[in-house]
Write an enzyme that holds these catalytic residues in place. Structure first.
Site, PDB file in Angstrom:
ATOM      1  N   ARG A   1      11.293   3.846   2.977  1.00  0.00           N
ATOM      2  CA  ARG A   1      10.653   2.830   4.616  1.00  0.00           C
ATOM      3  C   ARG A   1      11.766   1.550   4.903  1.00  0.00           C
ATOM      4  O   ARG A   1      12.751   1.948   3.787  1.00  0.00           O
ATOM      5  CB  ARG A   1       9.731   2.094   3.758  1.00  0.00           C
ATOM      6  CG  ARG A   1       9.469   0.770   5.142  1.00  0.00           C
ATOM      7  CD  ARG A   1       8.158  -0.431   4.667  1.00  0.00           C
ATOM      8  NE  ARG A   1       6.893   0.491   4.638  1.00  0.00           N
ATOM      9  CZ  ARG A   1       6.134   0.163   5.060  1.00  0.00           C
ATOM     10  NH1 ARG A   1       5.509  -1.031   4.868  1.00  0.00           N
ATOM     11  NH2 ARG A   1       4.321   1.144   5.541  1.00  0.00           N
TER      12      ARG A   1
ATOM     13  N   LYS B   1      25.661  -3.402  -0.467  1.00  0.00           N
ATOM     14  CA  LYS B   1      27.007  -3.871  -0.550  1.00  0.00           C
ATOM     15  C   LYS B   1      27.187  -2.383   0.815  1.00  0.00           C
ATOM     16  O   LYS B   1      28.457  -2.515   1.150  1.00  0.00           O
ATOM     17  CB  LYS B   1      27.554  -3.080  -1.594  1.00  0.00           C
ATOM     18  CG  LYS B   1      27.309  -3.365  -2.967  1.00  0.00           C
ATOM     19  CD  LYS B   1      27.673  -2.839  -4.290  1.00  0.00           C
ATOM     20  CE  LYS B   1      26.827  -2.684  -5.298  1.00  0.00           C
ATOM     21  NZ  LYS B   1      26.794  -1.925  -6.078  1.00  0.00           N
TER      22      LYS B   1
ATOM     23  N   ARG C   1       0.765  -1.303  -0.402  1.00  0.00           N
ATOM     24  CA  ARG C   1      -0.462  -0.036   0.173  1.00  0.00           C
ATOM     25  C   ARG C   1       0.967   1.405  -0.334  1.00  0.00           C
ATOM     26  O   ARG C   1       0.247   1.939  -0.847  1.00  0.00           O
ATOM     27  CB  ARG C   1      -1.091   0.508   1.404  1.00  0.00           C
ATOM     28  CG  ARG C   1      -2.149  -0.678   0.762  1.00  0.00           C
ATOM     29  CD  ARG C   1      -2.050  -1.530   2.200  1.00  0.00           C
ATOM     30  NE  ARG C   1      -1.908  -2.086   2.831  1.00  0.00           N
ATOM     31  CZ  ARG C   1      -1.584  -4.144   2.230  1.00  0.00           C
ATOM     32  NH1 ARG C   1      -2.981  -3.652   1.691  1.00  0.00           N
ATOM     33  NH2 ARG C   1      -0.944  -4.810   2.498  1.00  0.00           N
ATOM     34  N   THR C   2       1.754   1.538   1.272  1.00  0.00           N
ATOM     35  CA  THR C   2       2.976   2.531   1.508  1.00  0.00           C
ATOM     36  C   THR C   2       3.578   2.877  -0.201  1.00  0.00           C
ATOM     37  O   THR C   2       3.343   4.321  -0.169  1.00  0.00           O
ATOM     38  CB  THR C   2       2.970   2.766   2.216  1.00  0.00           C
ATOM     39  OG1 THR C   2       2.516   2.171   3.560  1.00  0.00           O
ATOM     40  CG2 THR C   2       3.578   3.883   3.175  1.00  0.00           C
TER      41      THR C   2
ATOM     42  N   HIS D   1       5.267   5.852  11.789  1.00  0.00           N
ATOM     43  CA  HIS D   1       3.841   5.628  10.014  1.00  0.00           C
ATOM     44  C   HIS D   1       2.758   6.876   9.692  1.00  0.00           C
ATOM     45  O   HIS D   1       2.029   6.394   9.428  1.00  0.00           O
ATOM     46  CB  HIS D   1       3.841   3.802   9.927  1.00  0.00           C
ATOM     47  CG  HIS D   1       3.105   3.506   8.536  1.00  0.00           C
ATOM     48  ND1 HIS D   1       3.162   4.505   7.623  1.00  0.00           N
ATOM     49  CD2 HIS D   1       2.581   2.607   8.325  1.00  0.00           C
ATOM     50  CE1 HIS D   1       3.113   4.123   6.219  1.00  0.00           C
ATOM     51  NE2 HIS D   1       2.900   2.526   6.699  1.00  0.00           N
TER      52      HIS D   1
END
Ligand code: CP
Length: 306
Positions: A101, A80, A51-52, A129
């Site tokens: 995120r 890396k 969703r986000t 959030h």
């Protein structure tokens, strides 16, 4: 440079203004179709999302802009060993705004120290959030016509559920809201939230493990998933994961105008049989996520220009 790390970065006035912009976008989408022509959003997702990430991307496309980014850490140079600060600084050379995120709490705070463009926290570990909370506020405002004087039941994993923490902080700023915190003992809200947000501000709340007992009082029922990815051991998760399963029978004593919300994804905590109940509003909540993110992108890009 204005960023969004925590819902508390926005004043109540700004929250209210963004909700109004989102409602205007819903009513007049054509008027916003070219607001971000020539602009680019980077989505840096070090942790899974449906969703986000996709609502941010849809939001930018619907504003006329473009999108670049990655959807897993393994496909970026984080694999890396590149730091979050260097990643954010690099991406600022290619994009006008970033949504990130990350599984580590505080990663966005590290990111903004080196960011040359607005950075939006799209979820950091079990912490915050804020754009889910913006989604929740728009949904509550559209469903109830107000953000105050509501009895809000939050049910499930209140310890690790970052959306719960941000929502309690946000709704505590509107007068007359009362919280019923429904969870097993092990998954109660963190102490800092209880004392710093609720008790210090004398906000009414109750902690209970009994969903059916709380049900008749609720204007909003906010169900949450038990956050498997935040548990230290699988046995605890398995023991707690089905603590609450909302079924049509459990709604028999609920108000007729209850709104059932869930940030999604759900696992077992809402039976699919509830989806057809007109009080189930979680897929409408999904739709609202795109509109409020459009309003947020517009706001942060406008402020970056000033
Ligand atoms: N609500 C939410 O954050 O969903 P995703 O994890 O799919 O983005």
């Amino acid at each position: 440079m204005r960023h969004l790390i925590d819902i508390m970065d926005l004043s109540v006035k700004e929250l209210d203004e963004m909700i109004e912009v989102a409602k205007d976008i819903i009513a007049h989408p054509d008027q916003y179709a070219h607001k971000c022509d020539g602009k680019k959003l980077a989505t840096l997702f070090f942790e899974p999302s449906t969703r986000t990430r996709l609502s941010f991307e849809a939001a930018m496309y619907e504003l006329g802009g473009n999108v670049l980014g990655f959807s897993e850490a393994q496909s970026s140079s984080a694999a890396k060993g590149e730091s979050v600060a260097d990643t954010v600084r690099t991406v600022g050379a290619y994009a006008d705004i970033i949504a990130m995120r990350h599984p580590k709490e505080g990663a966005p705070v590290v990111g903004i120290r080196r960011s040359t463009v607005p950075l939006i926290n799209a979820g950091d570990g079990g912490h915050n959030h804020p754009t889910q909370t913006l989604t929740d506020l728009l949904t509550i405002s559209r469903e109830k016509g107000k953000l105050e004087g509501l009895t809000i039941g939050l049910c499930g994993d209140l310890k690790f559920g970052r959306t719960v923490h941000s929502l309690i902080n946000a709704m505590s700023r509107y007068p007359g809201n009362k919280f019923i915190l429904i969870s097993p003992d092990e998954l109660r809200i963190p102490e800092y939230l209880k004392y710093e947000t609720l008790e210090k501000q004398h906000i009414e709340y109750v902690e209970t493990d009994d969903l059916e007992d709380a049900m008749p009082q609720l204007d909003i029922l906010y169900m949450t998933r038990v956050q498997r990815e935040r548990f230290f051991n699988e046995q605890d998760y398995l023991r707690l994961k089905d603590s609450y399963i909302l079924t049509p029978e459990k709604l028999e004593n609920a108000k007729e105008d209850l709104s059932i919300l869930h940030p999604l994804p759900r696992v077992n905590e809402i039976s699919v049989a509830v989806d057809d109940d007109p009080r189930a509003r979680y897929f409408e909540q999904v739709r609202n996520g795109k509109f409020i993110r459009m309003a947020l992108i517009l706001k942060l890009l406008e402020e970056a220009k000033a």
